[in-house]
Design an enzyme around this catalytic site. Sequence first.
Site, PDB file in Angstrom:
ATOM      1  CG  HIS A 163      -0.442  -4.612  18.742  1.00  0.00           C
ATOM      2  ND1 HIS A 163       0.233  -5.650  19.358  1.00  0.00           N
ATOM      3  CD2 HIS A 163      -1.719  -5.028  18.627  1.00  0.00           C
ATOM      4  CE1 HIS A 163      -0.605  -6.653  19.582  1.00  0.00           C
ATOM      5  NE2 HIS A 163      -1.795  -6.299  19.152  1.00  0.00           N
ATOM      6  CE  LYS A 167      14.276  -7.893  16.081  1.00  0.00           C
ATOM      7  NZ  LYS A 167      13.533  -7.822  17.308  1.00  0.00           N
ATOM      8  NE  ARG A 168       7.096  -4.673  11.024  1.00  0.00           N
ATOM      9  CZ  ARG A 168       6.979  -3.440  11.512  1.00  0.00           C
ATOM     10  NH1 ARG A 168       7.151  -2.391  10.727  1.00  0.00           N
ATOM     11  NH2 ARG A 168       6.688  -3.253  12.788  1.00  0.00           N
ATOM     12  CE  LYS A 226      10.206  -4.311  13.996  1.00  0.00           C
ATOM     13  NZ  LYS A 226       9.837  -4.773  15.351  1.00  0.00           N
ATOM     14  CB  THR A 263       6.528 -12.354  20.221  1.00  0.00           C
ATOM     15  OG1 THR A 263       6.481 -12.156  18.806  1.00  0.00           O
ATOM     16  CG2 THR A 263       5.288 -11.745  20.869  1.00  0.00           C
ATOM     17  CE  LYS A 283       7.714 -15.938  18.052  1.00  0.00           C
ATOM     18  NZ  LYS A 283       7.474 -15.374  16.717  1.00  0.00           N
TER      19      LYS A 283
END
Length: 821
Positions: free
Chosen positions: A365, A556-557, A562, A664, A668
């Site tokens: 991952h 998100k985290r 990110k 993911t 969504k």
Amino acid sequence: MANKLAKAKTPGALATDLVAHIKDHIVSTLGKDPTKPQPYDIYNAASFAIRDRLIEKWIKTQNTYYKTNAKRVYYLSLEFLAGRTFGNSLINMGLFDACHEALHQMGYDLEDIREIEWDAGLGNGGLGRLAACFLDSLATLEIPSYGYGIHYEYGIFHQFIQNGNQVEAPDNWLRYGNPWEFVRPGHLFPVNFYGRVDQYMDSHGKLHSEWVDAETVMAMACDTPVPGYNNNHVINMRLWAARSSREFDLSFFNQGDYIRALESKMKSETISKVLYPSDHFAEGRELRLKQQYFLVCATLQDIVRRHVKHNKDFSNVPDLVAIQLNDTHPVLAIPEFMRILLDKEKCDWDEAWAVTVRIFGYTNHTLMPEALEKWSVALMETVLPRHMQIIYEINRRFLEHVAKSFPGDYDRIQRVSIIEEGKEKMVRMAFLAIVGSHSVNGVSALHTDLLKLNVLKDFYDIFPEKFNNKTNGITPRRWLKKCNDGLSKLITGKIGEKWVVELDELKKLIPFAKDSKFRAEWRAVKQANKEKLAEYILKENGIKVNTESIFDVQVKRIHEYKRQLLNVLHVITLYNRIKSGKGGEFTPRTVLFAGKAAPSYKMAKLIIKLINSVADVVNADRQVGDKLKVLFLANYRVSLEEKIIPAADLSEQISTAGTEASGTGNMKFALNGAMTIGTLDGANIEIMDEVGKDNIFIFGHTAEEISALGEAGYNPMDYYENNAELKAVIDMIGDGYFSPFHRELFHPISDSLLGKDTFRVLADYAQYIECQDKVSKAFRDKNQWDKMSILNTANMGKFSSDRTIMEYAKDIWNVKPVHVE
């Protein structure tokens, strides 16, 4: 009572029976007066009523597995971010409308009762949420399977925002109990730690090893049934809780030393106390290692117990067992299974190794070499002495194979060794996983290609047949039917409900994108969702937002790769344009952030502080007004995600290209009709391929270009000095515009951006701003935007976790569905 429910045929009759069943549980299970139940009593009693019906199917499913001697899949994950169970069970069991009516008859609203349930936050982010989606798909597709994890007493921390800073509090999700699980105190397995290894020769000259003088902790099973959608298949999520092998030491107790009398119990049960203890201290690292072994040791004992019920030996294990390792956390299962075969079953090495490799599959991952998990050899030798011996032997034999395959390539031998030499010897867990598994898969096409070409190239050269791609997916039951009831009903009204289990059916929506009446209905659903979220924001944050604005969402985290920072730079750029009156026609925006930073990740926590500081300035500025609002929604969790996603207009998927394995959240949002603004990273590329380049907003350097920037000697100052808007924004951050009482507060951020800028925020800034300007222009054309939104949803069939699981089942597990009558 469960039989009575099973016989009910109409929703009305079923609702009447549910009312009776709920009242029975209020009295017999909760011990409460049925005439005066509190809402929490109703939630518990209704949960028990639904669980009763689940159990009949669950037992039938297990019996069917045994009768057919089916090959079973065991999915091992240190995280299962299940969220709430109540609503999902109602939908999959076909009881949603009946329960809604039953509670209405009793004077309660189903939505209010659902809000009572505490999220099971047994995960940190995408890894755990993926595992939960997979269980839903496994059950729906009738794949014989089990999920195995840890029953953390405290899940991912509860996040508060105080003065703009993240503050963590324990997430005591079990405070009021959990009506969905079965705690099985009679179902215990011993798990050993420490001790030493005795070795001896038998009469045939064969060396044997025995792990002795170990400390023992007991693993107790806690089971949660997971129903498939509209079928009779109910699988099991089994989570292990740590229990002491003895409650307390009576000798200390009798001496009046009550603390020491309980010390062993408290120390043992710490193993399943909290998700991801801090690894900044030796004690935390040791606890994490013990958690990982605790999971795999108990799970493998359970698998072996189940196998020997109907099988005399282990030669046929690969025909009946497939074990999937979700990232490196459960990789100790490989040496543990070898220990069982070698030390307990007295198999020889070659026989044991052949069986072991055939049953294990490993999912990677991460693309970041520094994120590939390693454990200190010294720690392993102390905590798991026998396993360290086995790992050494695995490595010795593997390196012999490499030496024969690549004669004279000593650098390669050093690079691929499971044992990393250095100041402190380390066990490289990803390498152990690759060597000990028959399958190694990435989770998006780009991710898998980068693993083969860069991160794990040496291993791909050695084992090309092991590598394959399984692009992640999401369950449409939770992430459309459950979380977006309005859109779900609109879609079903047009194309039927087959899409719930065959997501490619959504392609039937494509012609409706040209239908002005349907577009108007689509827009009305989105608007209703935005108004619902606006009510939540007003209640929780005290800010009224403009529901006609773009709901621009990044949830998100919190992590530098990110690039929440890039989003913040855009927000400040918009703020400056409003204040200066420049930039042309302005499209109003509500920019929403949510996510948790690891408690020890200082930069991520400072980014949260910056977001909130920028929000304070922007939201208080009367000149800005409704044109721009910025909010950080605290305590991001699955149930909050289900509120946000249906309301989003724009989905921010802006990680540095080549850093996100898949994602993911991007799936969504697109499934619910949000436009994606993103880089060519992770699954964004495959989403673009499906929805079309005209229905997604792509910007930024590619993974290859990012790599080339570094090789050429990347200098972020070049971008800073040659872009006036960028320079102004970074100067505001660095000079304390958003922290007037502590002007140096955000220096670490500005210094990082102007220094290394590891994740190339400045390199992508100009393209990002230009792309955001295109978003604003597109949003003003409502008809075109609605058409793009419909086409996003219509083309998301590929990203169902059902498709992903069927690929695993066919290509890796070699397992077939088992129908339960």
